[in-house]
Motif scaffolding. Structure first.
Motif, PDB file in Angstrom:
ATOM      1  N   GLY A 279       0.789  -1.217   0.000  1.00 14.22           N
ATOM      2  CA  GLY A 279       0.000   0.000   0.000  1.00 14.22           C
ATOM      3  C   GLY A 279       0.826   1.274   0.000  1.00 14.22           C
ATOM      4  N   LEU A 280       2.150   1.171  -0.157  1.00  4.12           N
ATOM      5  CA  LEU A 280       3.013   2.361  -0.118  1.00  4.12           C
ATOM      6  C   LEU A 280       2.644   3.367  -1.217  1.00  4.12           C
ATOM      7  CD1 LEU A 280       5.582   3.565   1.300  1.00  4.12           C
ATOM      8  CD2 LEU A 280       6.851   2.717  -0.646  1.00  4.12           C
ATOM      9  N   LEU A 281       2.320   2.839  -2.400  1.00  6.24           N
ATOM     10  CA  LEU A 281       2.003   3.730  -3.523  1.00  6.24           C
ATOM     11  C   LEU A 281       0.759   4.573  -3.239  1.00  6.24           C
ATOM     12  CD1 LEU A 281       2.701   2.124  -6.979  1.00  6.24           C
ATOM     13  CD2 LEU A 281       4.086   3.592  -5.544  1.00  6.24           C
ATOM     14  N   LEU A 282      -0.150   4.032  -2.425  1.00  5.66           N
ATOM     15  CA  LEU A 282      -1.342   4.797  -2.067  1.00  5.66           C
ATOM     16  C   LEU A 282      -1.017   5.766  -0.932  1.00  5.66           C
ATOM     17  CD1 LEU A 282      -4.372   5.309  -2.359  1.00  5.66           C
ATOM     18  CD2 LEU A 282      -4.768   3.467  -0.726  1.00  5.66           C
ATOM     19  N   ASP A 289      -5.894  14.300  -2.017  1.00  2.16           N
ATOM     20  CA  ASP A 289      -6.109  13.785  -3.377  1.00  2.16           C
ATOM     21  C   ASP A 289      -6.440  12.300  -3.398  1.00  2.16           C
ATOM     22  OD1 ASP A 289      -5.373  16.305  -4.066  1.00  2.16           O
ATOM     23  OD2 ASP A 289      -3.330  15.786  -4.669  1.00  2.16           O
ATOM     24  N   ARG A 290      -6.370  11.660  -2.212  1.00  4.72           N
ATOM     25  CA  ARG A 290      -6.416  10.203  -2.174  1.00  4.72           C
ATOM     26  C   ARG A 290      -7.744   9.618  -2.650  1.00  4.72           C
ATOM     27  NH1 ARG A 290      -3.876   8.367   3.273  1.00  4.72           N
ATOM     28  NH2 ARG A 290      -2.039   9.495   2.531  1.00  4.72           N
ATOM     29  N   ALA A 291      -8.865  10.218  -2.208  1.00  2.90           N
ATOM     30  CA  ALA A 291     -10.181   9.671  -2.574  1.00  2.90           C
ATOM     31  C   ALA A 291     -10.361   9.713  -4.090  1.00  2.90           C
ATOM     32  CB  ALA A 291     -11.280  10.467  -1.880  1.00  2.90           C
ATOM     33  N   HIS A 292     -10.013  10.831  -4.677  1.00  3.68           N
ATOM     34  CA  HIS A 292     -10.149  10.993  -6.125  1.00  3.68           C
ATOM     35  C   HIS A 292      -9.236  10.008  -6.855  1.00  3.68           C
ATOM     36  CE1 HIS A 292     -10.836  12.928  -9.921  1.00  3.68           C
ATOM     37  NE2 HIS A 292      -9.556  13.199 -10.077  1.00  3.68           N
ATOM     38  N   TYR A 293      -8.024   9.864  -6.309  1.00  6.00           N
ATOM     39  CA  TYR A 293      -7.039   8.950  -6.892  1.00  6.00           C
ATOM     40  C   TYR A 293      -7.591   7.524  -6.953  1.00  6.00           C
ATOM     41  CZ  TYR A 293      -2.667   6.203  -6.848  1.00  6.00           C
ATOM     42  OH  TYR A 293      -1.673   5.301  -7.102  1.00  6.00           O
ATOM     43  N   GLN A 296     -10.550   7.146  -9.415  1.00  6.89           N
ATOM     44  CA  GLN A 296     -10.110   7.164 -10.809  1.00  6.89           C
ATOM     45  C   GLN A 296      -9.370   5.881 -11.161  1.00  6.89           C
ATOM     46  OE1 GLN A 296     -10.577   9.789 -13.207  1.00  6.89           O
ATOM     47  NE2 GLN A 296     -12.127  10.105 -11.660  1.00  6.89           N
ATOM     48  N   MET A 297      -8.537   5.416 -10.222  1.00  7.50           N
ATOM     49  CA  MET A 297      -7.731   4.235 -10.489  1.00  7.50           C
ATOM     50  C   MET A 297      -8.637   3.036 -10.753  1.00  7.50           C
ATOM     51  SD  MET A 297      -4.620   2.813  -8.211  1.00  7.50           S
ATOM     52  CE  MET A 297      -5.464   1.686  -7.149  1.00  7.50           C
ATOM     53  N   HIS A 298      -9.704   2.922  -9.964  1.00  2.06           N
ATOM     54  CA  HIS A 298     -10.571   1.767 -10.133  1.00  2.06           C
ATOM     55  C   HIS A 298     -11.478   1.885 -11.331  1.00  2.06           C
ATOM     56  CE1 HIS A 298      -9.522  -1.010  -6.999  1.00  2.06           C
ATOM     57  NE2 HIS A 298      -9.127   0.062  -6.323  1.00  2.06           N
ATOM     58  N   SER A 299     -11.716   3.104 -11.787  1.00  3.95           N
ATOM     59  CA  SER A 299     -12.612   3.240 -12.931  1.00  3.95           C
ATOM     60  C   SER A 299     -11.955   2.730 -14.212  1.00  3.95           C
ATOM     61  CB  SER A 299     -13.108   4.677 -13.074  1.00  3.95           C
ATOM     62  OG  SER A 299     -12.078   5.468 -13.577  1.00  3.95           O
ATOM     63  N   VAL A 300     -10.623   2.484 -14.192  1.00  4.14           N
ATOM     64  CA  VAL A 300     -10.003   1.916 -15.400  1.00  4.14           C
ATOM     65  C   VAL A 300     -10.492   0.496 -15.643  1.00  4.14           C
ATOM     66  CG1 VAL A 300      -7.880   3.257 -15.359  1.00  4.14           C
ATOM     67  CG2 VAL A 300      -7.936   1.063 -14.210  1.00  4.14           C
ATOM     68  N   LEU A 301     -10.933  -0.151 -14.561  1.00  2.86           N
ATOM     69  CA  LEU A 301     -11.367  -1.538 -14.724  1.00  2.86           C
ATOM     70  C   LEU A 301     -12.624  -1.635 -15.568  1.00  2.86           C
ATOM     71  CD1 LEU A 301     -10.614  -2.890 -11.171  1.00  2.86           C
ATOM     72  CD2 LEU A 301      -9.318  -3.276 -13.252  1.00  2.86           C
ATOM     73  N   SER A 302     -13.378  -0.532 -15.646  1.00  2.70           N
ATOM     74  CA  SER A 302     -14.563  -0.556 -16.511  1.00  2.70           C
ATOM     75  C   SER A 302     -14.188  -0.148 -17.936  1.00  2.70           C
ATOM     76  CB  SER A 302     -15.666   0.328 -15.933  1.00  2.70           C
ATOM     77  OG  SER A 302     -15.133   1.561 -15.542  1.00  2.70           O
ATOM     78  N   ASP A 307      -6.335   9.695 -17.044  1.00  2.02           N
ATOM     79  CA  ASP A 307      -5.193  10.553 -16.767  1.00  2.02           C
ATOM     80  C   ASP A 307      -5.572  11.510 -15.647  1.00  2.02           C
ATOM     81  OD1 ASP A 307      -2.967  10.468 -19.068  1.00  2.02           O
ATOM     82  OD2 ASP A 307      -4.928   9.966 -19.895  1.00  2.02           O
ATOM     83  N   ILE A 308      -4.766  11.588 -14.594  1.00  5.17           N
ATOM     84  CA  ILE A 308      -5.052  12.563 -13.537  1.00  5.17           C
ATOM     85  C   ILE A 308      -3.759  13.225 -13.069  1.00  5.17           C
ATOM     86  CG2 ILE A 308      -7.119  11.404 -12.658  1.00  5.17           C
ATOM     87  CD1 ILE A 308      -5.426  10.545 -10.220  1.00  5.17           C
ATOM     88  N   ASP A 309      -3.915  14.427 -12.537  1.00 10.02           N
ATOM     89  CA  ASP A 309      -2.799  15.100 -11.873  1.00 10.02           C
ATOM     90  C   ASP A 309      -3.094  15.082 -10.382  1.00 10.02           C
ATOM     91  OD1 ASP A 309      -1.881  15.634 -14.347  1.00 10.02           O
ATOM     92  OD2 ASP A 309      -2.294  17.787 -14.317  1.00 10.02           O
ATOM     93  N   HIS A 310      -2.100  14.743  -9.575  1.00 13.59           N
ATOM     94  CA  HIS A 310      -2.310  14.794  -8.125  1.00 13.59           C
ATOM     95  C   HIS A 310      -0.982  15.026  -7.430  1.00 13.59           C
ATOM     96  CE1 HIS A 310      -0.649  10.810  -7.139  1.00 13.59           C
ATOM     97  NE2 HIS A 310      -1.100  10.449  -8.324  1.00 13.59           N
ATOM     98  N   ARG A 311      -1.073  15.262  -6.124  1.00 10.91           N
ATOM     99  CA  ARG A 311       0.154  15.512  -5.376  1.00 10.91           C
ATOM    100  C   ARG A 311       0.611  14.241  -4.670  1.00 10.91           C
ATOM    101  NH1 ARG A 311      -2.705  20.030  -2.111  1.00 10.91           N
ATOM    102  NH2 ARG A 311      -4.371  18.634  -2.764  1.00 10.91           N
ATOM    103  N   ILE A 312       1.926  14.122  -4.484  1.00 16.59           N
ATOM    104  CA  ILE A 312       2.449  13.042  -3.649  1.00 16.59           C
ATOM    105  C   ILE A 312       3.330  13.680  -2.594  1.00 16.59           C
ATOM    106  CG2 ILE A 312       2.405  11.251  -5.438  1.00 16.59           C
ATOM    107  CD1 ILE A 312       5.491  11.674  -5.653  1.00 16.59           C
TER     108      ILE A 312
END
Ligand code: ADP
Length: 589
Positions: A279-282, A289-293, A296-302, A307-312
């Motif tokens: 879970g380090l990448l999360l 930004d985590r909820a949006h991340y 979005q990440m799971h919506s690729v499965l559909s 493409d998103i911009d977010h902070r780390i």
């Protein structure tokens, strides 16, 4: 006891001999008949007289001496007890019968040998081909008969000969057989091949030793494997030298499946840390930004590519902006999500700086046009003052002087008013926010009725104030609010003919809002002008014969904005205008 055995043996139709040392002890009926003797005559016959071939083993291929000549037989023997001694019981089966019993064994061998897709060769002790099947010859590009009698070196490059001979000798000795070994060999046309070989040793009844080798062509397999290795190496070298992080994880467990070394450049965490800390990448995704991340990440499965911009947050605590591209990876072991992470902090900074520069340029442009407009406004009264002074100089008639001085004083007043407005507007521009307190707008109107009426007196304009029965409280700053109201009211007076009427009201335009309304029955404003009257220095009257400078409404609007409100205007040319200052209603918590 031995008679009983004799009787049993006589009943068997196959020829049977009981042998002791090198003599016949007993031959059954069938055996005696075959030899052309009576049973009694056979007793004591030397074995050499009976068997035409070697008598030491009394098994396998042999021949019997019969009156009709040598009879091919196959012998089998076992040791039994007979008349108190150990004797050998030898069964002779006619060879044709034996072959008939297993008629197909040679045929079977031939069929298998020639039709198998495995190349098979038999070599003698020295390494010369004795037999090769069609497949074997085809693998090497020869006809089978071209290979027979040639040494196995035929298919090897000279540098391998020593090794080939050495292994061949080992196989002949019976060492290392049954193990697969891979070789590079040469076809008749010079083309190189990769083969896999399985070796065995064969010893004939006469003790001759042969090597049997089974060969399959693995060139294609090797080539595919090498191609795969090359493309894997190429992919790895790309992944290892990239500055962007490439990763993939299991969709259901979020367990990381792969990540390239660039992850360390981007996040400060090593590949190993990323792979082992689940879970380090999360975790490195900025909390906001985590909820949006995740979504979005799971919506690729559909099936979408995202493409998103977010902070780390890097390991060293530094916040960076990244661009991520997600995609779905379907595998037989389950769905994975792939990602490509690039650092865009510098790019974003550059964009932001460009935006700032643009804003700055816009500010400079606004400021210089403001200065130009303001200077223009000064020019007219100063020009008038100048002419008056010149006239005074040229015309020394004392009777005219009060007239000139009155004119000069009027223009000076005008300049002072302009300076006042400019100071006000620049002060409001600089203000970030006002200190607000609850104010009752109804009460404010009631208290302002008299001073406002006085402002309208010179044009005999009637001022009507609609009393508000309820409390109408907003968050306000009294002096600024009064200034805004005064600006609107002065306009109403200016643009309403003598004897007209102005109404002041406090209204509730919506549940959460309270507004001050100034309604006149003056000249009105066209729709096109309604859009521009809030611009600085804008006046409908192009000739600028009216008194104002076009700064009243901009001041009123800025004050309303500082109250988190807005100004609305409704107007019909020739009928009048309604200005509304709308504020959020104050609801004490
Ligand atoms: P000014 O000092 O000229 O009044 P404002 O910014 O207050 O400047 O108003 C800008 C212009 O809007 C005025 O010059 C006038 O043309 C128009 N205006 C403002 N209020 C009214 C009104 N009540 N009736 C008609 N025109 C109006």
């Amino acid at each position: 006891m031995s008679e009983a055995i004799d009787a049993v043996l006589n009943a068997v139709s196959a020829p049977i001999f009981l042998c002791q040392q090198d003599q016949i002890l007993f031959a059954n009926r069938a055996a005696a008949a075959l030899l052309g003797f009576s049973q009694a005559e056979t007793v004591g016959l030397p074995l050499e007289a009976v068997f035409a071939t070697a008598t030491d083993s009394l098994s396998g291929v042999a021949a019997l001496n019969t009156p009709a000549g040598k009879l091919p037989v196959t012998l089998a023997n076992e040791t039994i007890e007979y008349a108190g001694t150990q004797v050998r019981l030898v069964t002779a089966l006619r060879r044709e019968q034996a072959e008939n019993a297993l008629p197909s064994s040679d045929l079977l061998f031939e069929a298998i040998f020639e039709s198998t897709v495995v190349g098979i060769a038999i070599m003698d002790e020295r390494g010369n081909y004795v037999r090769v099947n069609r497949t074997y010859a085809e693998i090497y590009g020869y006809a089978p008969e071209e290979m027979i009698g040639r040494h196995v070196f035929l298919v090897f490059q000279p540098e391998f000969h020593a090794r080939v001979q050495e292994t061949h000798d080992r196989f002949i000795r019976g060492e290392g057989t049954g193990v697969r070994s891979d070789w590079t060999v040469v076809r008749k046309d010079g083309q190189k091949l990769e083969i896999s070989a399985f070796n065995n040793r064969l010893i004939t009844a006469s003790g001759e030793r042969f090597r049997i080798v089974a060969v399959i062509d693995i060139t294609e397999q090797k080539r595919t494997q090498q191609a795969l290795e090359v493309s894997e190496q190429r992919l790895n070298s790309i992944l290892n030298s990239m500055r962007d992080a490439v990763w993939s994880l299991w969709a259901n467990t979020h367990q990381l499946y792969y990540v390239n070394p660039a992850i360390e450049i981007l996040t400060g965490y090593t590949v190993e840390e990323a792979m082992t800390q689940n879970g380090l990448l999360l975790e490195i995704v900025h909390p906001e930004d985590r909820a949006h991340y995740l979504e979005q990440m799971h919506s690729v499965l559909s099936g979408n590519r995202i493409d998103i911009d977010h902070r780390i947050i890097r390991r060293d605590g530094v916040v960076r902006w990244v661009h991520q591209r997600f995609w779905a990876v379907r595998s037989p072991d389950g769905d994975r999500i792939g990602g490509l992470m690039s650092d865009i902090t510098d790019r974003r900074l550059a964009v932001e700086q460009a935006l700032q520069l643009k804003l700055e340029a816009e500010r400079v442009r606004l400021l210089s046009s403001f200065i130009r407009d303001a200077s223009h406004e000064f020019r007219t009264p100063l020009a008038i003052i100048n002419t008056r002074l010149e006239l005074m100089e040229r015309n020394p008639d004392p009777q005219q002087r009060p007239e000139y001085i009155k004119g000069i004083r009027e223009q000076t007043q005008r300049i002072l008013k302009l300076v006042d407005s400019l100071i006000t507007i620049s002060r409001l521009d600089e203000l970030r926010e006002l200190v607000l307190e609850p104010l009752d707008l109804g009460q404010l109107l009631t208290t302002q009725r008299e001073p406002l009426e006085q402002l309208a007196q010179h044009k005999a304009i009637a001022v009507k104030v609609e009393a508000a029965p309820d409390e109408m409280v907003v968050q306000g700053e009294l002096h600024e609010l009064l200034k805004a109201l005064q600006m609107i009211f002065e306009n109403a007076v200016s643009f309403t003919p003598e004897g007209g009427q102005i109404e002041l009201r406090c209204v509730v335009p919506s549940e959460d809002e309270i507004a001050l309304e100034v309604v006149d029955n003056g000249i009105g404003i066209s729709p096109a002008d309604q859009e521009r009257i809030f611009e600085r220095f804008y006046r409908v009257d192009r000739a600028h014969s009216t008194e104002g400078f076009g700064l009243g409404l901009p001041i009123a609007r800025r004050i309303t904005e500082l109250h988190h409100g807005r100004i609305e205007v409704e107007s019909v040319l020739g009928q009048g205008s309604r200005f509304r200052l709308v504020f959020p209603a104050f609801r004490p918590a």
